[in-house]
Design an enzyme around this catalytic site. Structure first.
Site, PDB file in Angstrom:
ATOM      1  N   GLY A 170       0.687  -1.264  -0.010  1.00 47.99           N
ATOM      2  CA  GLY A 170      -0.158  -0.069   0.077  1.00 47.99           C
ATOM      3  C   GLY A 170       0.872   1.228  -0.034  1.00 47.99           C
ATOM      4  N   GLY A 214       2.904   1.115   3.018  1.00 47.78           N
ATOM      5  CA  GLY A 214       3.570  -0.115   3.102  1.00 47.78           C
ATOM      6  C   GLY A 214       4.804  -0.289   2.293  1.00 47.78           C
ATOM      7  N   ARG A 257      -8.467   7.120   4.746  1.00 53.32           N
ATOM      8  CA  ARG A 257      -9.692   8.274   4.679  1.00 53.32           C
ATOM      9  C   ARG A 257      -9.711   9.057   3.326  1.00 53.32           C
ATOM     10  NH1 ARG A 257      -9.767  12.888   8.883  1.00 53.32           N
ATOM     11  NH2 ARG A 257      -7.641  12.780   9.369  1.00 53.32           N
ATOM     12  N   ARG A 298     -11.492   9.392  11.398  1.00 51.71           N
ATOM     13  CA  ARG A 298     -10.839   8.155  11.537  1.00 51.71           C
ATOM     14  C   ARG A 298     -11.943   7.035  11.853  1.00 51.71           C
ATOM     15  NH1 ARG A 298      -7.118  11.830  13.041  1.00 51.71           N
ATOM     16  NH2 ARG A 298      -5.233  11.820  12.290  1.00 51.71           N
ATOM     17  N   ASN A 357     -12.085  -1.449   8.632  1.00 49.96           N
ATOM     18  CA  ASN A 357     -10.599  -1.908   9.052  1.00 49.96           C
ATOM     19  C   ASN A 357     -10.809  -2.729  10.482  1.00 49.96           C
ATOM     20  OD1 ASN A 357      -9.331  -0.638   7.153  1.00 49.96           O
ATOM     21  ND2 ASN A 357      -8.693   1.483   8.160  1.00 49.96           N
ATOM     22  N   ILE A 373      -0.583   0.356  13.011  1.00 49.65           N
ATOM     23  CA  ILE A 373      -0.650   1.656  11.966  1.00 49.65           C
ATOM     24  C   ILE A 373      -2.182   1.965  11.736  1.00 49.65           C
ATOM     25  CG2 ILE A 373      -0.162   3.178   9.929  1.00 49.65           C
ATOM     26  CD1 ILE A 373       2.759   2.035  10.050  1.00 49.65           C
ATOM     27  N   ASN A 388      -5.992   2.607  10.960  1.00 48.77           N
ATOM     28  CA  ASN A 388      -6.819   3.373  11.732  1.00 48.77           C
ATOM     29  C   ASN A 388      -8.223   2.798  11.797  1.00 48.77           C
ATOM     30  OD1 ASN A 388      -5.589   6.097  12.601  1.00 48.77           O
ATOM     31  ND2 ASN A 388      -5.527   6.440  10.573  1.00 48.77           N
ATOM     32  N   ASP A 427       2.298  12.058  14.909  1.00 48.36           N
ATOM     33  CA  ASP A 427       1.822  13.118  15.838  1.00 48.36           C
ATOM     34  C   ASP A 427       2.842  13.905  16.416  1.00 48.36           C
ATOM     35  OD1 ASP A 427      -0.889  12.652  14.980  1.00 48.36           O
ATOM     36  OD2 ASP A 427      -0.894  11.057  16.718  1.00 48.36           O
ATOM     37  N   HIS A 456      -4.649   8.717  19.033  1.00 46.95           N
ATOM     38  CA  HIS A 456      -4.272   9.276  17.406  1.00 46.95           C
ATOM     39  C   HIS A 456      -5.745   9.550  16.861  1.00 46.95           C
ATOM     40  CE1 HIS A 456      -2.422   9.621  13.646  1.00 46.95           C
ATOM     41  NE2 HIS A 456      -3.058   8.838  13.252  1.00 46.95           N
TER      42      HIS A 456
HETATM   43  P1  NAD Z   1      -3.451   2.001   0.975  1.00 49.43           P
HETATM   44  O1  NAD Z   1      -4.950   1.657   0.689  1.00 49.43           O
HETATM   45  O2  NAD Z   1      -2.800   2.817  -0.001  1.00 49.43           O
HETATM   46  O3  NAD Z   1      -2.843   0.573   1.393  1.00 49.43           O
HETATM   47  C1  NAD Z   1      -3.522  -0.377   2.424  1.00 49.43           C
HETATM   48  C2  NAD Z   1      -2.823  -1.638   2.053  1.00 49.43           C
HETATM   49  O4  NAD Z   1      -3.272  -2.622   2.990  1.00 49.43           O
HETATM   50  C3  NAD Z   1      -3.248  -2.149   0.455  1.00 49.43           C
HETATM   51  O5  NAD Z   1      -2.000  -2.605  -0.135  1.00 49.43           O
HETATM   52  C4  NAD Z   1      -4.217  -3.289   0.680  1.00 49.43           C
HETATM   53  O6  NAD Z   1      -4.012  -4.439  -0.312  1.00 49.43           O
HETATM   54  C5  NAD Z   1      -3.618  -3.945   2.228  1.00 49.43           C
HETATM   55  N1  NAD Z   1      -4.675  -4.459   2.848  1.00 49.43           N
HETATM   56  C6  NAD Z   1      -5.861  -4.390   2.934  1.00 49.43           C
HETATM   57  N2  NAD Z   1      -6.475  -5.527   3.715  1.00 49.43           N
HETATM   58  C7  NAD Z   1      -5.522  -6.300   3.991  1.00 49.43           C
HETATM   59  C8  NAD Z   1      -5.473  -7.568   4.326  1.00 49.43           C
HETATM   60  N3  NAD Z   1      -6.585  -8.274   5.083  1.00 49.43           N
HETATM   61  N4  NAD Z   1      -4.303  -8.251   4.720  1.00 49.43           N
HETATM   62  C9  NAD Z   1      -3.162  -7.583   4.018  1.00 49.43           C
HETATM   63  N5  NAD Z   1      -3.352  -6.306   3.404  1.00 49.43           N
HETATM   64  C10 NAD Z   1      -4.252  -5.734   3.318  1.00 49.43           C
HETATM   65  O7  NAD Z   1      -3.710   2.812   2.430  1.00 49.43           O
HETATM   66  P2  NAD Z   1      -2.311   3.360   3.383  1.00 49.43           P
HETATM   67  O8  NAD Z   1      -2.496   4.974   2.961  1.00 49.43           O
HETATM   68  O9  NAD Z   1      -1.281   2.582   3.032  1.00 49.43           O
HETATM   69  O10 NAD Z   1      -3.062   3.501   4.764  1.00 49.43           O
HETATM   70  C11 NAD Z   1      -3.352   2.400   5.640  1.00 49.43           C
HETATM   71  C12 NAD Z   1      -3.810   2.499   6.758  1.00 49.43           C
HETATM   72  O11 NAD Z   1      -3.139   3.361   7.593  1.00 49.43           O
HETATM   73  C13 NAD Z   1      -5.155   3.147   6.874  1.00 49.43           C
HETATM   74  O12 NAD Z   1      -6.131   2.714   7.588  1.00 49.43           O
HETATM   75  C14 NAD Z   1      -4.732   4.668   7.353  1.00 49.43           C
HETATM   76  O13 NAD Z   1      -5.745   5.544   7.908  1.00 49.43           O
HETATM   77  C15 NAD Z   1      -3.707   4.384   8.456  1.00 49.43           C
HETATM   78  N6  NAD Z   1      -2.768   5.370   8.609  1.00 49.43           N
HETATM   79  C16 NAD Z   1      -2.217   5.550   9.940  1.00 49.43           C
HETATM   80  C17 NAD Z   1      -1.511   6.580  10.527  1.00 49.43           C
HETATM   81  C18 NAD Z   1      -0.999   6.804  11.900  1.00 49.43           C
HETATM   82  O14 NAD Z   1      -0.621   7.647  12.119  1.00 49.43           O
HETATM   83  N7  NAD Z   1      -1.227   5.730  12.560  1.00 49.43           N
HETATM   84  C19 NAD Z   1      -0.974   7.425   9.328  1.00 49.43           C
HETATM   85  C20 NAD Z   1      -1.504   7.276   7.818  1.00 49.43           C
HETATM   86  C21 NAD Z   1      -2.334   6.372   7.765  1.00 49.43           C
HETATM   87  C1  LMR Z   2      -2.818  10.780   9.862  1.00 46.53           C
HETATM   88  O1  LMR Z   2      -2.680  11.108  11.033  1.00 46.53           O
HETATM   89  O2  LMR Z   2      -2.150  11.341   8.867  1.00 46.53           O
HETATM   90  C2  LMR Z   2      -3.248   9.367  10.005  1.00 46.53           C
HETATM   91  O3  LMR Z   2      -4.055   8.739  10.924  1.00 46.53           O
HETATM   92  C3  LMR Z   2      -4.153   9.391   8.564  1.00 46.53           C
HETATM   93  C4  LMR Z   2      -5.362  10.136   8.414  1.00 46.53           C
HETATM   94  O4  LMR Z   2      -6.559   9.545   8.478  1.00 46.53           O
HETATM   95  O5  LMR Z   2      -5.285  11.148   8.840  1.00 46.53           O
END
Ligand code: NAD
Ligand code: LMR
Length: 332
Positions: free
Chosen positions: A27, A30, A96, A102, A109, A132, A134, A165, A192
């Site tokens: 992703g 990832g 999102r 979130r 999720n 990670i 959300n 953050d 978060h």
């Molecule tokens: P994305 O859609 O680009 O990538 C997500 C990946 O997860 C995809 O490649 C998808 O195939 C894979 N996936 C989905 N279901 C799966 C499963 N069951 N098994 C394995 N892989 C699976 O999304 P992204 O931009 O990489 O964001 C991913 C997550 O991280 C989101 O929920 C986003 O909100 C969260 N996020 C969290 C933070 C944080 O600060 N904690 C920051 C940014 C994003």
């Molecule tokens: C962030 O803080 O950037 C992540 O949690 C992704 C989001 O949905 O804002």
């Protein structure tokens, strides 16, 4: 004649080889996260898993000349991807779009994280799991409940990654104060999402900002994720800054496992700080050690305003945490 030999003291016997598995490696987060983990010399075995595309990412990253071996895995091989992992990082899940919170991601999720947590519990119950996906305030309790249901829960090995953050706080405070962000260290506590994110500016050199500036800065740190979601205009949320944050956090977990001293990062963990108020998870500074969480630090001295922000954060957190716990009860 004495020869001086450099020695390092470890509190137990840490391994020199570390397997790190990324779940969701294909992703937006990832892929760059896998790249950054490939550059970490502590990682000796990098396992990249996704529903699709991970073998390609693995082949690509594997050409970088650092010591680790890299392999990409499809769903039929999730067991192999996880077996022997010391650290698992989970960015798998939907991001999102503008107008969403979130918490709006919960319905999609929660089950993704639950199922990946089951696989971790089955194949690498001793790994440090860094979530990670959300909404972190709910997905971390989901992982805990799954591990409990399988009798393998170790609260010292479960982390919600709130490092983004912390990065934002350093960057944004430096923009206000005209300083070098590299030197800005801001502790961010709570959770978060939105108002659960509480930067402790009173513990920095910037405690005397005038109220308007302070409030605008805190708001920007709390809602920094929205800036990226809006700018990407439907194409997702923070990926590159998050990859940097995730690689830093996973790197710190590895440094702790390796017995390095004074490795401290804020993280959303199973915490004693507000358990008496029914809040089982809370982010605060955590010293990382050979067994994962070594010490959970208190919040330190807070300004009256921060006391109020923490109070508000707790009101939302208790509901977010309960939602994750209930989800696993209703959907085991
Ligand atoms: P994305 O859609 O680009 O990538 C997500 C990946 O997860 C995809 O490649 C998808 O195939 C894979 N996936 C989905 N279901 C799966 C499963 N069951 N098994 C394995 N892989 C699976 O999304 P992204 O931009 O990489 O964001 C991913 C997550 O991280 C989101 O929920 C986003 O909100 C969260 N996020 C969290 C933070 C944080 O600060 N904690 C920051 C940014 C994003
Ligand atoms: C962030 O803080 O950037 C992540 O949690 C992704 C989001 O949905 O804002």
């Amino acid at each position: 004649m004495f020869t001086k030999i450099a020695t390092r003291s470890f509190s137990s016997s840490p391994s020199a080889a570390y397997k790190v598995t990324v779940l969701g490696a294909g992703g937006g987060i990832g892929q760059p996260l896998s790249l950054l983990l490939k550059l970490n010399h502590k990682v000796t075995d990098l396992a990249l898993y996704d529903l699709r595309g991970a073998p390609g990412v693995g082949a690509d990253v594997s050409h970088i000349p650092t010591p680790s071996t890299v392999k990409g895995y499809n769903p039929e091989n999730i067991g192999e991807a996880l077996t022997g992992a010391d650290v698992v990082v989970i960015p798998a899940g939907v991001p999102r779009k503008p107008g969403m919170t979130r918490d709006d991601l919960f319905n999609t999720n929660a089950s993704i994280v639950r199922d990946l947590a089951k696989a971790c519990a089955d194949h690498c119950p001793d790994a440090a799991v860094c979530v990670i996906a959300n909404p972190v305030n709910s997905t971390v309790p989901i992982v805990a409940e799954v591990f409990k249901s399988k009798g393998v829960y170790n609260p010292k090995k479960l982390f919600g990654v709130t490092t983004l953050d912390v990065l934002r706080a350093s960057r944004f405070v430096s923009e206000v104060a005209g300083t070098n962000p590299v030197n800005e260290k801001v502790t961010v506590v709570g959770g978060h999402s939105g108002i659960t994110i509480v930067p402790l500016l009173s513990q920095t050199n910037h405690k005397n900002l005038d109220t308007d500036k302070r409030d605008a800065l805190i708001h920007r740190i709390q809602f920094g994720g929205d800036e990226v979601v809006q700018a990407k205009d439907g194409a997702g949320s923070a990926t590159l800054s998050m990859a940097q944050a995730g690689a830093r956090f996973a790197g710190s977990v590895l440094n702790g496992l390796a017995g390095e001293k004074d490795v401290i990062e804020p993280s959303f963990v199973d915490s004693p700080l507000f358990k008496d108020e029914g809040i089982d998870f809370f982010s605060s500074k955590v010293t990382l050690g050979v067994e994962g969480v070594k010490t959970i630090h208190g919040l330190g001295e807070l300004s009256d305003h921060e006391e109020e922000l923490v109070k508000l954060a707790k009101e939302t957190l208790i509901k977010n945490i309960q939602k994750g716990v209930e989800f696993v009860k209703q959907n085991p």
